[in-house]
Structure formats: C-alpha cells, structure tokens
Design a protein around this motif. Structure first.
Motif, PDB file in Angstrom:
ATOM      1  N   ALA A  11       3.425   6.006  -5.499  1.00  0.00           N
ATOM      2  CA  ALA A  11       3.482   6.080  -6.956  1.00  0.00           C
ATOM      3  C   ALA A  11       2.458   7.053  -7.530  1.00  0.00           C
ATOM      4  O   ALA A  11       2.589   7.489  -8.666  1.00  0.00           O
ATOM      5  CB  ALA A  11       3.270   4.697  -7.557  1.00  0.00           C
ATOM      6  N   HIS A  12       1.423   7.402  -6.757  1.00  0.00           N
ATOM      7  CA  HIS A  12       0.396   8.319  -7.245  1.00  0.00           C
ATOM      8  C   HIS A  12       0.819   9.762  -7.022  1.00  0.00           C
ATOM      9  O   HIS A  12       1.392  10.089  -5.984  1.00  0.00           O
ATOM     10  CB  HIS A  12      -0.939   8.071  -6.538  1.00  0.00           C
ATOM     11  CG  HIS A  12      -1.529   6.736  -6.856  1.00  0.00           C
ATOM     12  ND1 HIS A  12      -1.742   6.295  -8.132  1.00  0.00           N
ATOM     13  CD2 HIS A  12      -1.937   5.734  -6.046  1.00  0.00           C
ATOM     14  CE1 HIS A  12      -2.266   5.086  -8.100  1.00  0.00           C
ATOM     15  NE2 HIS A  12      -2.386   4.719  -6.846  1.00  0.00           N
ATOM     16  N   PRO A  13       0.498  10.634  -7.970  1.00  0.00           N
ATOM     17  CA  PRO A  13       0.862  12.041  -7.791  1.00  0.00           C
ATOM     18  C   PRO A  13       0.086  12.662  -6.629  1.00  0.00           C
ATOM     19  O   PRO A  13      -1.040  12.269  -6.341  1.00  0.00           O
ATOM     20  CB  PRO A  13       0.475  12.691  -9.126  1.00  0.00           C
ATOM     21  CG  PRO A  13      -0.513  11.760  -9.742  1.00  0.00           C
ATOM     22  CD  PRO A  13      -0.189  10.383  -9.222  1.00  0.00           C
ATOM     23  N   GLY A  61      -3.722  14.171  -6.885  1.00  0.00           N
ATOM     24  CA  GLY A  61      -4.856  13.311  -7.215  1.00  0.00           C
ATOM     25  C   GLY A  61      -6.067  13.601  -6.352  1.00  0.00           C
ATOM     26  O   GLY A  61      -6.055  14.441  -5.455  1.00  0.00           O
ATOM     27  N   ALA A  62      -7.144  12.907  -6.656  1.00  0.00           N
ATOM     28  CA  ALA A  62      -8.389  13.107  -5.922  1.00  0.00           C
ATOM     29  C   ALA A  62      -8.255  12.636  -4.484  1.00  0.00           C
ATOM     30  O   ALA A  62      -7.468  11.768  -4.172  1.00  0.00           O
ATOM     31  CB  ALA A  62      -9.515  12.349  -6.610  1.00  0.00           C
ATOM     32  N   CYS A  63      -9.044  13.239  -3.632  1.00  0.00           N
ATOM     33  CA  CYS A  63      -9.088  12.869  -2.225  1.00  0.00           C
ATOM     34  C   CYS A  63     -10.561  12.702  -1.856  1.00  0.00           C
ATOM     35  O   CYS A  63     -11.445  13.200  -2.547  1.00  0.00           O
ATOM     36  CB  CYS A  63      -8.432  13.963  -1.383  1.00  0.00           C
ATOM     37  SG  CYS A  63      -8.415  13.573   0.375  1.00  0.00           S
ATOM     38  N   CYS A  64     -10.823  12.033  -0.778  1.00  0.00           N
ATOM     39  CA  CYS A  64     -12.211  11.767  -0.406  1.00  0.00           C
ATOM     40  C   CYS A  64     -13.009  13.041  -0.156  1.00  0.00           C
ATOM     41  O   CYS A  64     -14.219  13.061  -0.316  1.00  0.00           O
ATOM     42  CB  CYS A  64     -12.268  10.858   0.806  1.00  0.00           C
ATOM     43  SG  CYS A  64     -11.414  11.524   2.232  1.00  0.00           S
ATOM     44  N   ASN A  65     -12.349  14.127   0.208  1.00  0.00           N
ATOM     45  CA  ASN A  65     -13.092  15.355   0.481  1.00  0.00           C
ATOM     46  C   ASN A  65     -12.825  16.429  -0.570  1.00  0.00           C
ATOM     47  O   ASN A  65     -13.208  17.560  -0.387  1.00  0.00           O
ATOM     48  CB  ASN A  65     -12.765  15.888   1.873  1.00  0.00           C
ATOM     49  CG  ASN A  65     -11.327  16.314   2.008  1.00  0.00           C
ATOM     50  OD1 ASN A  65     -10.515  16.076   1.116  1.00  0.00           O
ATOM     51  ND2 ASN A  65     -11.001  16.928   3.122  1.00  0.00           N
ATOM     52  N   ASN A  88       0.828  -1.215   0.000  1.00  0.00           N
ATOM     53  CA  ASN A  88       0.000   0.000   0.000  1.00  0.00           C
ATOM     54  C   ASN A  88       0.857   1.257   0.000  1.00  0.00           C
ATOM     55  O   ASN A  88       0.573   2.214  -0.721  1.00  0.00           O
ATOM     56  CB  ASN A  88      -0.941   0.018   1.198  1.00  0.00           C
ATOM     57  CG  ASN A  88      -2.162  -0.831   0.991  1.00  0.00           C
ATOM     58  OD1 ASN A  88      -2.469  -1.220  -0.125  1.00  0.00           O
ATOM     59  ND2 ASN A  88      -2.851  -1.125   2.066  1.00  0.00           N
ATOM     60  N   GLU A  89       1.895   1.276   0.820  1.00  0.00           N
ATOM     61  CA  GLU A  89       2.775   2.440   0.876  1.00  0.00           C
ATOM     62  C   GLU A  89       3.444   2.674  -0.474  1.00  0.00           C
ATOM     63  O   GLU A  89       3.561   3.808  -0.936  1.00  0.00           O
ATOM     64  CB  GLU A  89       3.830   2.264   1.966  1.00  0.00           C
ATOM     65  CG  GLU A  89       3.265   2.356   3.362  1.00  0.00           C
ATOM     66  CD  GLU A  89       4.257   1.940   4.431  1.00  0.00           C
ATOM     67  OE1 GLU A  89       5.336   1.402   4.105  1.00  0.00           O
ATOM     68  OE2 GLU A  89       3.955   2.146   5.614  1.00  0.00           O
ATOM     69  N   GLN A  90       3.898   1.603  -1.123  1.00  0.00           N
ATOM     70  CA  GLN A  90       4.550   1.734  -2.427  1.00  0.00           C
ATOM     71  C   GLN A  90       3.565   2.222  -3.482  1.00  0.00           C
ATOM     72  O   GLN A  90       3.893   3.084  -4.300  1.00  0.00           O
ATOM     73  CB  GLN A  90       5.168   0.397  -2.846  1.00  0.00           C
ATOM     74  CG  GLN A  90       6.351   0.013  -1.999  1.00  0.00           C
ATOM     75  CD  GLN A  90       6.758  -1.441  -2.156  1.00  0.00           C
ATOM     76  OE1 GLN A  90       6.054  -2.239  -2.754  1.00  0.00           O
ATOM     77  NE2 GLN A  90       7.904  -1.781  -1.602  1.00  0.00           N
TER      78      GLN A  90
END
Length: 113
Positions: free
Chosen positions: A97-99, A102-106, A91-93
């Motif tokens: 890797a995502h910029p 990116g989208a967030c839940c809020n 999960n950490e890796q």
C-alpha cells in the motif's frame, strides 16, 4: 497482461481436525468459490489451499471455516504457524500500500536535507 495483474499466490497446508473430515470434504466446493481462492484439496487430514492474498487472506479463510463448523487442528504449533502466516500477509499488504518512492533505511525522504 501486466505484472500488477498477475496473481500473487500463497499455498498453505492446513491441518484439519480429524473429527470434522467429512464436513471438510463436503465443504470443498464452497471453499473453492471464495473470492481469491485458486484451489483447495484435501489429502488425509491436510487441506492444501492456494489463494491470492490481495483478494483474501488466511484470517478470512479461517473465519469462513469457523462459521461453517469446520475446525482446523488447534495444537500450539499449528496456531503459531497460522499466526505467523497471517502476520506476514498483513505486512505484505501494508507494504504494497505504500508508494515505492518512500523513505528507506539508507535513503532519507526527499526534502529532509
């Protein structure tokens, strides 16, 4: 040195199979040479290993040990603990890797309105 260059270290205590203790002792120098491994020490039946999960991971360390005839203790709780550690490392890796933009839940992704 930038923060991106700093090592992200994990320290894990792995219980080894008592029957393979002598082999673990002789294998310690080789374990320390694995890419990403900072240190490895054996105290009784516990291997304490410190490594950078961006360069190696617990799954790779386990595979290396198995390939060299070194066994970790295989009780259900120990296997579950190692599986959880490997899951969180993955999960950490993946998250790294995502910029960051990116989208967030809020916060909806840009251009979705």
């Amino acid at each position: 040195m930038t923060s991106a260059a700093l090592p992200l270290l994990k320290r894990r205590g792995l219980a080894i199979d008592a029957a393979s203790t002598e082999r673990w002792i002789t294998a310690l120098p080789a374990i320390r040479q694995l890419e990403g491994v900072r240190s490895a020490a054996l105290a009784g039946d516990m291997l304490t290993i410190e490594y950078d999960p961006r360069r190696t991971g617990l799954a790779r360390i386990e595979a290396w040990a198995e390939a060299h005839g070194l066994r970790l203790r295989s009780g259900a709780l120990r296997r579950l603990q190692r599986a959880l550690w490997k899951f969180t490392e993955r999960n950490e890796q993946e998250n790294a890797a995502h910029p960051a933009g990116g989208a967030c839940c809020n916060r909806p992704p840009p251009g979705s309105a």
